[in-house]
Enzyme design. Structure first.
Site, PDB file in Angstrom:
ATOM      1  N   ASN A  36       0.831  -1.221   0.000  1.00 22.26           N
ATOM      2  CA  ASN A  36       0.000   0.000   0.000  1.00 22.26           C
ATOM      3  C   ASN A  36       0.860   1.264   0.000  1.00 22.26           C
ATOM      4  OD1 ASN A  36       0.974   0.151   2.594  1.00 22.26           O
ATOM      5  ND2 ASN A  36      -1.008   0.471   3.580  1.00 22.26           N
ATOM      6  N   PHE A  38       2.794   2.537   2.185  1.00 22.82           N
ATOM      7  CA  PHE A  38       2.816   3.336   3.406  1.00 22.82           C
ATOM      8  C   PHE A  38       4.253   3.751   3.736  1.00 22.82           C
ATOM      9  CE2 PHE A  38       2.889   3.343   8.226  1.00 22.82           C
ATOM     10  CZ  PHE A  38       2.397   4.639   8.336  1.00 22.82           C
ATOM     11  N   THR A  94      -2.552  -3.800  10.855  1.00 25.43           N
ATOM     12  CA  THR A  94      -1.787  -4.448   9.777  1.00 25.43           C
ATOM     13  C   THR A  94      -1.234  -5.789  10.255  1.00 25.43           C
ATOM     14  OG1 THR A  94      -1.223  -2.349   8.752  1.00 25.43           O
ATOM     15  CG2 THR A  94       0.222  -4.199   8.259  1.00 25.43           C
ATOM     16  N   ASN A 101      -6.084 -12.059   7.252  1.00 21.23           N
ATOM     17  CA  ASN A 101      -6.417 -12.132   5.821  1.00 21.23           C
ATOM     18  C   ASN A 101      -5.458 -13.024   5.047  1.00 21.23           C
ATOM     19  OD1 ASN A 101      -8.739 -10.541   5.898  1.00 21.23           O
ATOM     20  ND2 ASN A 101      -7.547  -8.643   5.715  1.00 21.23           N
ATOM     21  N   ARG A 108      -7.399 -21.046   2.110  1.00 19.56           N
ATOM     22  CA  ARG A 108      -8.252 -21.337   0.945  1.00 19.56           C
ATOM     23  C   ARG A 108      -7.447 -21.950  -0.194  1.00 19.56           C
ATOM     24  NH1 ARG A 108      -9.256 -18.887  -3.746  1.00 19.56           N
ATOM     25  NH2 ARG A 108      -8.237 -16.930  -3.190  1.00 19.56           N
ATOM     26  N   TYR A 147       3.593  -2.454  17.726  1.00 14.53           N
ATOM     27  CA  TYR A 147       4.409  -3.303  16.848  1.00 14.53           C
ATOM     28  C   TYR A 147       4.718  -4.645  17.525  1.00 14.53           C
ATOM     29  CZ  TYR A 147       8.373  -4.536  13.782  1.00 14.53           C
ATOM     30  OH  TYR A 147       9.230  -5.158  12.908  1.00 14.53           O
TER      31      TYR A 147
HETATM   32  P1  NAD Z   1       9.630  -1.460   5.268  1.00 16.01           P
HETATM   33  O1  NAD Z   1       8.869  -0.412   6.000  1.00 16.01           O
HETATM   34  O2  NAD Z   1      10.676  -1.035   4.312  1.00 16.01           O
HETATM   35  O3  NAD Z   1       8.635  -2.422   4.483  1.00 16.01           O
HETATM   36  C1  NAD Z   1       7.323  -2.691   4.875  1.00 16.01           C
HETATM   37  C2  NAD Z   1       6.441  -2.635   3.640  1.00 16.01           C
HETATM   38  O4  NAD Z   1       5.091  -2.969   4.015  1.00 16.01           O
HETATM   39  C3  NAD Z   1       6.394  -1.243   3.008  1.00 16.01           C
HETATM   40  O5  NAD Z   1       6.610  -1.338   1.628  1.00 16.01           O
HETATM   41  C4  NAD Z   1       4.998  -0.750   3.339  1.00 16.01           C
HETATM   42  O6  NAD Z   1       4.498   0.168   2.388  1.00 16.01           O
HETATM   43  C5  NAD Z   1       4.217  -2.045   3.378  1.00 16.01           C
HETATM   44  N1  NAD Z   1       2.987  -1.984   4.180  1.00 16.01           N
HETATM   45  C6  NAD Z   1       2.839  -1.462   5.428  1.00 16.01           C
HETATM   46  N2  NAD Z   1       1.569  -1.600   5.827  1.00 16.01           N
HETATM   47  C7  NAD Z   1       0.898  -2.224   4.814  1.00 16.01           C
HETATM   48  C8  NAD Z   1      -0.448  -2.629   4.622  1.00 16.01           C
HETATM   49  N3  NAD Z   1      -1.370  -2.430   5.566  1.00 16.01           N
HETATM   50  N4  NAD Z   1      -0.770  -3.238   3.458  1.00 16.01           N
HETATM   51  C9  NAD Z   1       0.150  -3.434   2.489  1.00 16.01           C
HETATM   52  N5  NAD Z   1       1.436  -3.064   2.610  1.00 16.01           N
HETATM   53  C10 NAD Z   1       1.803  -2.468   3.764  1.00 16.01           C
HETATM   54  O7  NAD Z   1      10.233  -2.423   6.379  1.00 16.01           O
HETATM   55  P2  NAD Z   1      11.220  -3.675   6.237  1.00 16.01           P
HETATM   56  O8  NAD Z   1      12.393  -3.383   7.057  1.00 16.01           O
HETATM   57  O9  NAD Z   1      11.387  -4.088   4.835  1.00 16.01           O
HETATM   58  O10 NAD Z   1      10.377  -4.792   7.015  1.00 16.01           O
HETATM   59  C11 NAD Z   1       9.658  -5.799   6.333  1.00 16.01           C
HETATM   60  C12 NAD Z   1       9.096  -6.784   7.338  1.00 16.01           C
HETATM   61  O11 NAD Z   1      10.148  -7.383   8.080  1.00 16.01           O
HETATM   62  C13 NAD Z   1       8.151  -6.145   8.359  1.00 16.01           C
HETATM   63  O12 NAD Z   1       7.071  -7.012   8.594  1.00 16.01           O
HETATM   64  C14 NAD Z   1       9.007  -6.020   9.588  1.00 16.01           C
HETATM   65  O13 NAD Z   1       8.227  -6.069  10.748  1.00 16.01           O
HETATM   66  C15 NAD Z   1       9.931  -7.221   9.458  1.00 16.01           C
HETATM   67  N6  NAD Z   1      11.195  -6.992  10.181  1.00 16.01           N
HETATM   68  C16 NAD Z   1      12.161  -6.173   9.676  1.00 16.01           C
HETATM   69  C17 NAD Z   1      13.334  -5.955  10.396  1.00 16.01           C
HETATM   70  C18 NAD Z   1      14.435  -5.069   9.882  1.00 16.01           C
HETATM   71  O14 NAD Z   1      15.418  -4.878  10.604  1.00 16.01           O
HETATM   72  N7  NAD Z   1      14.390  -4.546   8.692  1.00 16.01           N
HETATM   73  C19 NAD Z   1      13.504  -6.575  11.640  1.00 16.01           C
HETATM   74  C20 NAD Z   1      12.479  -7.380  12.132  1.00 16.01           C
HETATM   75  C21 NAD Z   1      11.337  -7.595  11.387  1.00 16.01           C
HETATM   76  N1  UDP Z   2      -9.534 -14.116   3.156  1.00 19.47           N
HETATM   77  C1  UDP Z   2      -8.853 -13.455   2.145  1.00 19.47           C
HETATM   78  N2  UDP Z   2      -8.615 -14.164   0.991  1.00 19.47           N
HETATM   79  C2  UDP Z   2      -9.020 -15.439   0.810  1.00 19.47           C
HETATM   80  C3  UDP Z   2      -9.694 -16.071   1.857  1.00 19.47           C
HETATM   81  C4  UDP Z   2      -9.935 -15.391   3.028  1.00 19.47           C
HETATM   82  O1  UDP Z   2      -8.470 -12.311   2.258  1.00 19.47           O
HETATM   83  O2  UDP Z   2      -8.763 -15.987  -0.263  1.00 19.47           O
HETATM   84  C5  UDP Z   2      -9.765 -13.358   4.397  1.00 19.47           C
HETATM   85  C6  UDP Z   2     -11.237 -13.194   4.676  1.00 19.47           C
HETATM   86  O3  UDP Z   2     -11.499 -11.808   4.698  1.00 19.47           O
HETATM   87  C7  UDP Z   2     -11.431 -13.763   6.049  1.00 19.47           C
HETATM   88  C8  UDP Z   2     -10.036 -14.000   6.603  1.00 19.47           C
HETATM   89  O4  UDP Z   2      -9.212 -14.117   5.463  1.00 19.47           O
HETATM   90  O5  UDP Z   2     -12.088 -12.858   6.907  1.00 19.47           O
HETATM   91  C9  UDP Z   2      -9.932 -15.251   7.431  1.00 19.47           C
HETATM   92  O6  UDP Z   2     -10.361 -16.342   6.670  1.00 19.47           O
HETATM   93  P1  UDP Z   2     -10.886 -17.661   7.350  1.00 19.47           P
HETATM   94  O7  UDP Z   2     -11.324 -18.590   6.255  1.00 19.47           O
HETATM   95  O8  UDP Z   2      -9.902 -18.177   8.284  1.00 19.47           O
HETATM   96  O9  UDP Z   2     -12.093 -17.201   8.245  1.00 19.47           O
HETATM   97  P2  UDP Z   2     -13.556 -16.683   7.925  1.00 19.47           P
HETATM   98  O10 UDP Z   2     -13.706 -16.535   6.443  1.00 19.47           O
HETATM   99  O11 UDP Z   2     -14.411 -17.737   8.491  1.00 19.47           O
HETATM  100  O12 UDP Z   2     -13.631 -15.383   8.649  1.00 19.47           O
END
Ligand code: NAD
Ligand code: UDP
Ligand code: UDP
Length: 322
Positions: A36, A38, A94, A101, A108, A147
């Protein structure tokens, strides 16, 4: 010859995600990058755009996603403290809704799914170095909790989907990782120190700099994550992935100053609340099960990262003013 797979990488436009996308494409797989934007950006994956095996989808993982793939790397989540504290509720959403999700999707389509969890699940650890059986020391209501607790709940969900629905999961606990494509403004120590050194600004050490972290170069981390995903045996983890060489923050500052040849001086700032005092992974499990360990030394990794940030800075300087 390995089988060609369709792989979903959420957070694929971020720092770690973009390197995973790139590596998977190099190995001949199809990659669907979901982000997304972010904290990540299109510039991280621009060079992959013309690859016919690469697809980019702008999507927020807190909403359902219906696609067909063989494997899922679940990385979407802001990772640096200033980013994840900007909108803490969205960070927890998230980590938690996003995981539900992706797990629903994996259920599935019967895909294997890996969670990018974190050393932050150990909080401010009372045991050192951290082994996977340590349950951690997290303040559930502090500024880092969105986090830390978000990822702890994500781990719970992964293990419950495994127990309840038989999912093939991998939970990787990633320790501090650095390298090219870290965001310049993400406030993490390596990017801050390098940019400060290159710009001739003061190097900001929070506290007295005696706190420790263990820094893993991105190339090693990407290899570790893929080894774990590709493991034939049914091994959900959790698996620590990181570099067990521990450094104080003061040592990092001094090394960056030396490698950049910068004349910046060191300035001390207050230590942020709940900042862990020590962090170092025990990677015995990864060594034993994956035959993996980091190879790139801190000096080498920092030198490559400095080169990257130099290029970023040069581009910034070359950009004409409005
Ligand atoms: P980053 O911020 O560069 O990357 C995270 C990505 O996730 C970004 O591109 C952001 O736009 C995207 N994102 C955030 N929220 C989102 C949402 N709701 N839907 C879709 N996309 C979303 O960080 P990174 O360092 O690359 O970290 C990647 C993963 O690794 C994370 O889950 C982080 O928790 C984990 N992690 C990283 C480190 C590190 O040192 N880099 C350490 C521990 C864990
Ligand atoms: N879901 C999704 N993609 C898929 C199947 C499921 O994003 O292909 C999401 C859906 O929104 C659901 C969640 O994953 O709420 C959890 O799915 P699960 O089958 O475990 O539970 P339920 O559908 O019963 O909530
Ligand atoms: N840190 C610092 N100066 C900075 C940025 C961070 O001294 O400009 C310290 C921070 O207080 C922490 C360590 O460096 O002790 C690592 O911080 P980072 O945000 O990179 O990662 P995390 O705390 O999540 O491990």
């Amino acid at each position: 010859m390995h089988r060609k797979k369709r792989v979903l990488v959420t957070g694929g436009a971020g720092f770690l995600g973009s390197h995973i996308c790139e590596s998977l494409l190099t190995k001949g797989h199809e990659v669907l990058c979901v982000d997304n934007f972010f904290t990540g950006g299109k510039e991280n994956i621009l060079h992959l755009r013309d690859n016919p095996h690469f697809e980019l989808l702008r999507h927020d993982v807190t909403f359902p996603l219906y696609v067909e793939v063989d494997e899922i790397y679940s990385l979407a989540c802001p990772a640096s403290p200033i980013h994840y504290q900007q909108d803490p509720v969205q960070t927890t959403k998230t980590a938690v809704h996003g995981s539900i999700n992706m797990l629903g999707l994996a259920k599935r389509i019967k895909a294997k799914i890996l969670l990018a969890s974190t050393s932050e699940v150990y909080g401010d650890p009372a045991r050192h170095p951290q082994t996977e059986d340590y349950w951690g020391n997290v303040n559930p209501i502090g500024p880092r909790a969105c986090y830390d607790e978000g990822k702890r709940c994500a781990e719970t969900l992964f293990f419950d989907y495994r127990r309840q629905h038989g999912l093939n999961i991998r939970v990787a606990r990633i320790f501090n990782t650095y390298g090219p494509r870290m965001a310049v403004d993400d406030g993490r120590v390596v990017s801050n120190f390098i940019m400060q050194a290159l710009r001739g600004q003061p190097i900001t050490i929070y506290g007295d700099g005696s706190q420790t972290r263990s820094f893993c170069y991105v190339e090693d981390m990407v290899e570790g994550l893929q080894c774990f995903m590709n493991l034939k045996s049914d091994n959900p983890g959790p698996m620590n992935l990181g570099n067990p060489v521990e450094s104080t923050i003061r040592e990092i500052a001094e090394t960056v100053l030396r490698l950049t040849g910068s004349g910046s001086h060191i300035e001390h700032r207050p230590l942020p609340e709940n900042d862990p005092v020590q962090r170092c992974p025990d990677i015995g499990r990864a060594r034993q099960h994956l035959g993996w360990e980091p190879r790139v030394t801190l000096e080498e990794g920092l030198s490559r990262t400095i080169e990257y940030f130099r290029t970023v800075l040069n581009k910034e300087r070359a950009r004409p003013p409005f």
